[in-house]
Design an enzyme around this catalytic site. Structure first.
Site, PDB file in Angstrom:
ATOM      1  N   ASP A 103       0.866  -1.182   0.000  1.00 44.88           N
ATOM      2  CA  ASP A 103       0.000   0.000   0.000  1.00 44.88           C
ATOM      3  C   ASP A 103       0.902   1.230   0.000  1.00 44.88           C
ATOM      4  O   ASP A 103       1.225   1.792   1.046  1.00 44.88           O
ATOM      5  CB  ASP A 103      -0.920  -0.015   1.220  1.00 44.88           C
ATOM      6  CG  ASP A 103      -2.048   0.997   1.089  1.00 44.88           C
ATOM      7  OD1 ASP A 103      -2.065   1.752   0.105  1.00 44.88           O
ATOM      8  OD2 ASP A 103      -2.910   1.035   1.984  1.00 44.88           O
ATOM      9  N   VAL A 104       1.295   1.640  -1.204  1.00 40.00           N
ATOM     10  CA  VAL A 104       2.280   2.714  -1.357  1.00 40.00           C
ATOM     11  C   VAL A 104       1.686   3.963  -1.999  1.00 40.00           C
ATOM     12  O   VAL A 104       2.285   5.027  -1.977  1.00 40.00           O
ATOM     13  CB  VAL A 104       3.501   2.223  -2.164  1.00 40.00           C
ATOM     14  CG1 VAL A 104       4.192   1.070  -1.432  1.00 40.00           C
ATOM     15  CG2 VAL A 104       3.120   1.779  -3.571  1.00 40.00           C
ATOM     16  N   LYS A 105       0.522   3.825  -2.622  1.00 40.92           N
ATOM     17  CA  LYS A 105      -0.220   4.947  -3.226  1.00 40.92           C
ATOM     18  C   LYS A 105       0.672   5.883  -4.030  1.00 40.92           C
ATOM     19  O   LYS A 105       0.620   7.110  -3.889  1.00 40.92           O
ATOM     20  CB  LYS A 105      -0.993   5.726  -2.151  1.00 40.92           C
ATOM     21  CG  LYS A 105      -2.090   4.900  -1.471  1.00 40.92           C
ATOM     22  CD  LYS A 105      -2.893   5.745  -0.507  1.00 40.92           C
ATOM     23  CE  LYS A 105      -4.045   4.954   0.099  1.00 40.92           C
ATOM     24  NZ  LYS A 105      -3.575   3.918   1.069  1.00 40.92           N
ATOM     25  N   ARG A 106       1.465   5.301  -4.900  1.00 39.79           N
ATOM     26  CA  ARG A 106       2.348   6.108  -5.739  1.00 39.79           C
ATOM     27  C   ARG A 106       1.560   6.703  -6.895  1.00 39.79           C
ATOM     28  O   ARG A 106       0.595   6.115  -7.384  1.00 39.79           O
ATOM     29  CB  ARG A 106       3.506   5.275  -6.256  1.00 39.79           C
ATOM     30  CG  ARG A 106       4.423   4.695  -5.169  1.00 39.79           C
ATOM     31  CD  ARG A 106       4.960   5.769  -4.249  1.00 39.79           C
ATOM     32  NE  ARG A 106       6.028   5.275  -3.406  1.00 39.79           N
ATOM     33  CZ  ARG A 106       6.147   5.519  -2.119  1.00 39.79           C
ATOM     34  NH1 ARG A 106       5.228   6.238  -1.495  1.00 39.79           N
ATOM     35  NH2 ARG A 106       7.169   5.064  -1.433  1.00 39.79           N
TER      36      ARG A 106
END
Length: 309
Positions: A103-106
C-alpha cells in the site's frame, strides 16, 4: 499474480487481507521494551519492535488468509530503519506463502512513475545485473495524474506478471470533495472506474485483470455501481471494521462467482488485543487476539456472501 491471489482466496475461503499498518501504540509494552533494551529508544528500536510485532501476527494468521497489505507510511515515519522493517516484513510474508499488496499509493509521471513501479514491482538495472527492490506482488496507485502516472506501472506489471490497485473511491469521509464531483453527468469516481476497466483490458489474467481498483467499504452503493463498471477488475475494499464496514454491506462488491473483491482490515486485526471483545487474550497474547479477529471477520464475510450470492 492476480491468478495466484485468486487461488489463495479459493484455498483459504477467505476473501480478506490483513493490513499490516502498525503504529507504535499498537505494539504491546513487552515487545517495545525488548527492542529498546537491544537498540535503545531510537528509530532502530522502534523499527525492531514493529518488525517483531508484525512477525508474531503473521505467524498466528498466515494459515487463515491469502494476503497482507503493509502500509508503507507506517514504516517510513521511522526513516531508513523503518523501511528496512518494511522490507523484512514483505519478505517474511512471502516466505509464508502470502500475497503482498504494497500500500504505497504512488502516482507521478514519466520516468518518476517508472522508477516507483520498478522499485516496488520490477527490477532495477545495476551494471550487468538486475535486482528487485521491495518486490511486492501488487502496489496501490493514485490515478490523479492520469494515464501518464498509471501506464508505467502497467508496463512493469506485464513484464513481471504482477498487479496494481488504482484508487477509485476511497473510504475516508472527505473523499467526495473531489471523487464525487460530477463531470459530463457522472461522478469522477465512475469515470476513473471506466479507465480502470479500459486499462485492465490490456492486462488480463485467466478471468480477472491485473489492474484492480480500491473502493471503500464505507460506500456500498458506489461499490455496487463500480462493480458493474469494472466487471473484470478485482476490488480491494478498505474500511471494514474500524471504519464501519460490515460483511452484509459488501456483498455487491463481489461478482456472482463469489470472487472479484478482497476486503481489508488493519487495526481491527493487528490491534485486536486492545479491543474489549478480545481483552481476554491480554497484551502477552496479542497474536492470538489477532487470529481470533481474523476468524470473526472471515465468518462475517463468508456468512454474508453465502446468504446473498
Amino acid at each position: 499474480m492476480i491468478d495466484r491471489l485468486i487461488a489463495k482466496i479459493q484455498e483459504t475461503k477467505a476473501p480478506i487481507v490483513v493490513g499490516l499498518d502498525p503504529m507504535l501504540s499498537y505494539v504491546p509494552e513487552q515487545v517495545q521494551q525488548k527492542a529498546f533494551a537491544e537498540y535503545g529508544e531510537t528509530l532502530a528500536g522502534a523499527a525492531e519492535a514493529i518488525w517483531q510485532f508484525n512477525k508474531e501476527i503473521v505467524d498466528k494468521t498466515y494459515d487463515l488468509i491469502p494476503a497482507v497489505k503493509p502500509q508503507i507510511a507506517m514504516y517510513e515515519q521511522f526513516g531508513i530503519e523503518g523501511l528496512q522493517a518494511y522490507k523484512k516484513t514483505v519478505d517474511y510474508c512471502k516466505s509464508k506463502g502470502l500475497v503482498v499488496i504494497g500500500d504505497v499509493k504512488r502516482g507521478d509521471i514519466g520516468s518518476t512513475s517508472a522508477a516507483y513501479a520498478v522499485g516496488h514491482l520490477g527490477k532495477v538495472q545495476v551494471g550487468s545485473r538486475t535486482y528487485a527492490g521491495f518486490d511486492e506482488g501488487f502496489a496501490t496507485v493514485n490515478p490523479y495524474l492520469g494515464s501518464d502516472g498509471v501506464k508505467p506501472f502497467i508496463e512493469v506489471c506485464k513484464q513481471e506478471k504482477k498487479g496494481i490497485f488504482v484508487l477509485v473511491k476511497t473510504s475516508n469521509p472527505s473523499s467526495g470533495e473531489f471523487q464525487d464531483r460530477r463531470i459530463d453527468g457522472k461522478p469522477l469516481y465512475e469515470l476513473v472506474g471506466e479507465k480502470v476497466a479500459q486499462w485492465g483490458e490490456e492486462h488480463m489474467g485467466a478471468s480477472y485483470s491485473y489492474v484492480g481498483a480500491v473502493v471503500g467499504a464505507t460506500y456500498p452503493e458506489q461499490g455496487k455501481t463500480l462493480r458493474k463498471v469494472m466487471p473484470k477488475a478485482f476490488i480491494l475494499v478498505p474500511g471494514y471494521g474500524a471504519q464501519g464496514g460490515k460483511g452484509k454491506d459488501l456483498v455487491h462488491f463481489f461478482n456472482e462467482d463469489g470472487l472479484g473483491a478482497i476486503v481489508n482490515s488493519s487495526r481491527g486485526i493487528i490491534a485486536a488485543w486492545k479491543q474489549e471483545a478480545y481483552a481476554k487474550y491480554g497484551a502477552e497474547n496479542f497474536g492470538e487476539a489477532s487470529r481470533a479477529a481474523v476468524e470473526a471477520m472471515i465468518a462475517d464475510i463468508r456468512g454474508a456472501l453465502e446468504g446473498e450470492l
